[in-house]
Scaffold this motif. Structure first.
Motif, PDB file in Angstrom:
ATOM      1  N   PRO A  33      28.232 189.399  36.458  1.00 51.79           N
ATOM      2  CA  PRO A  33      27.318 188.297  36.135  1.00 51.79           C
ATOM      3  C   PRO A  33      26.726 188.455  34.740  1.00 51.79           C
ATOM      4  N   GLU A  34      26.516 187.318  34.090  1.00 50.58           N
ATOM      5  CA  GLU A  34      25.866 187.322  32.786  1.00 50.58           C
ATOM      6  C   GLU A  34      24.757 186.292  32.773  1.00 50.58           C
ATOM      7  N   LEU A  35      23.740 186.547  31.966  1.00 45.17           N
ATOM      8  CA  LEU A  35      22.636 185.593  31.862  1.00 45.17           C
ATOM      9  C   LEU A  35      23.151 184.237  31.375  1.00 45.17           C
ATOM     10  N   ALA A  36      22.643 183.176  31.993  1.00 46.13           N
ATOM     11  CA  ALA A  36      23.040 181.825  31.632  1.00 46.13           C
ATOM     12  C   ALA A  36      22.028 181.214  30.666  1.00 46.13           C
ATOM     13  N   PHE A  37      22.519 180.757  29.538  1.00 49.27           N
ATOM     14  CA  PHE A  37      21.699 180.067  28.534  1.00 49.27           C
ATOM     15  C   PHE A  37      20.419 180.853  28.212  1.00 49.27           C
TER      16      PHE A  37
ATOM     17  N   ILE B  65      18.545 183.052  35.686  1.00 47.33           N
ATOM     18  CA  ILE B  65      19.755 182.364  36.119  1.00 47.33           C
ATOM     19  C   ILE B  65      20.964 183.070  35.515  1.00 47.33           C
ATOM     20  N   TYR B  66      21.956 183.343  36.364  1.00 45.89           N
ATOM     21  CA  TYR B  66      23.175 184.036  35.970  1.00 45.89           C
ATOM     22  C   TYR B  66      24.384 183.143  36.231  1.00 45.89           C
TER      23      TYR B  66
ATOM     24  N   ASN C  53      17.242 182.294  26.563  1.00 50.41           N
ATOM     25  CA  ASN C  53      16.268 181.756  25.622  1.00 50.41           C
ATOM     26  C   ASN C  53      16.399 180.248  25.410  1.00 50.41           C
ATOM     27  N   VAL C  54      17.237 179.605  26.218  1.00 52.09           N
ATOM     28  CA  VAL C  54      17.302 178.142  26.243  1.00 52.09           C
ATOM     29  C   VAL C  54      16.812 177.656  27.598  1.00 52.09           C
ATOM     30  N   VAL C  55      17.452 178.131  28.664  1.00 51.57           N
ATOM     31  CA  VAL C  55      16.976 177.899  30.033  1.00 51.57           C
ATOM     32  C   VAL C  55      16.364 179.174  30.594  1.00 51.57           C
ATOM     33  N   THR C  56      17.115 180.259  30.544  1.00 54.31           N
ATOM     34  CA  THR C  56      16.630 181.540  31.072  1.00 54.31           C
ATOM     35  C   THR C  56      15.713 182.194  30.043  1.00 54.31           C
ATOM     36  N   THR C  57      14.439 182.331  30.406  1.00 53.59           N
ATOM     37  CA  THR C  57      13.417 182.831  29.472  1.00 53.59           C
ATOM     38  C   THR C  57      12.532 183.842  30.199  1.00 53.59           C
TER      39      THR C  57
END
Length: 290
Positions: free
Chosen positions: A28-32, A278-279, A34-38
């Motif tokens: 799994p990798e972080l999704a977006f 979110i991943y 600093n755009v969505v995932t903050t």
């Protein structure tokens, strides 16, 4: 690294009736980021069919009208806007947004005044870039209890959601309403004696990924099941690639523009930005012998 988990069933749409397995590709990798995932809590991402909007829920982002709010970003000339609360948000709890596959509107739950129970499922129409008035889906879906995580199948026929007010096997069970009919329980094999919620249809339009406490009370993991002769069998645990012993794993979602990518919520170390991140992870549905 590739991990394989068998789905104890068949995929009834575009799968030739053969048993399937879920293949998870990579980590799994972080999704977006600093755009969505903050640094805030982000939960249950959804995508507009045209790819120009992303919506999600947050329990701790400031600037919204309530405690639990639905946030949105819009893509204009190749750039994402800053997050802002959606126009149909209220001072009450509004959460779990899910775009209709045809882009006609957004399903979500809310405990705003005028509902049937606690958290009810609503639908807000969307047309020409603007949201209309949110409509309660009524007693065929909602109960005197709580309904969560509504999601419409890609063919627009089946609304799946979780409820603790319609009877069933456990606390929250997964239910389905077909074309607005009275919701029916998805069955004792799929549901457990604890919470089952946050379902998402994979890109075949039949297979469900959902969150469940079935392995242990207080431990929420992702599971997967495909229907056999119209019924969902006992699900398969999706394994420790997506399920963390140190976090709840829930909020499954897909993007119609990214076949073979599963989004989900977790706060797994070491990539923690906020209370809930979110991943994304790649997957495919494959034949048992491939």
């Amino acid at each position: 690294m590739m991990r394989i988990f068998t789905v104890l069933g068949v995929c009834l749409l575009a799968c030739g009736g053969e048993p399937r397995r879920v293949v998870l590709d990579g980590e799994p990798e972080l999704a977006f980021p600093n755009v969505v995932t903050t640094e805030h809590s982000e939960v249950k991402l959804t995508f507009s069919p045209d790819g120009q909007r992303m919506l999600w829920g947050s329990t701790d982002r400031t600037g919204g009208p309530g405690a639990w709010d639905i946030w949105e970003i819009v893509r204009t000339q190749g750039e994402w806007s800053p997050p802002h609360p959606v126009s149909f948000d209220t001072p009450q709890n509004d959460f779990d947004p899910s775009f209709a596959p045809d882009g006609s509107g957004v399903y979500f739950f809310s405990n705003r005044p005028g509902g049937i129970g606690g958290d009810d499922v609503y639908f807000v129409p969307f047309r020409e870039g603007a949201y209309g008035e949110a409509l309660n889906l009524g007693p065929n879906v909602n109960s005197t209890g709580d309904e969560w995580g509504p999601v419409l199948s890609p063919d627009g026929e089946r609304l799946v959601f979780a409820s603790d007010g319609r009877g069933g096997k456990g606390k929250h069970d997964l239910f389905v309403s077909v074309r607005g009919s009275v919701a029916e329980n998805l069955g004792p094999a799929l549901n457990s004696e604890l919470d089952d919620f946050d379902a998402a249809f994979l890109h075949d339009g039949r297979t469900l990924v959902f969150a469940s406490e079935r392995r242990a009370a207080g431990q929420v993991d992702l599971h997967v099941s495909s229907p056999v002769r119209g019924r969902y069998p006992e699900p398969t645990w999706l394994g420790n690639t997506v399920n963390s012993t140190e976090a709840w794993d829930f909020g499954a979602a897909v993007n119609p523009h990214e076949p073979g990518v599963l989004y989900f919520n977790s706060n797994r170390p070491p990539h923690v930005l906020g209370r809930g991140d979110i991943y994304r992870i790649k997957y495919r549905l494959a034949a048992m012998v491939d």
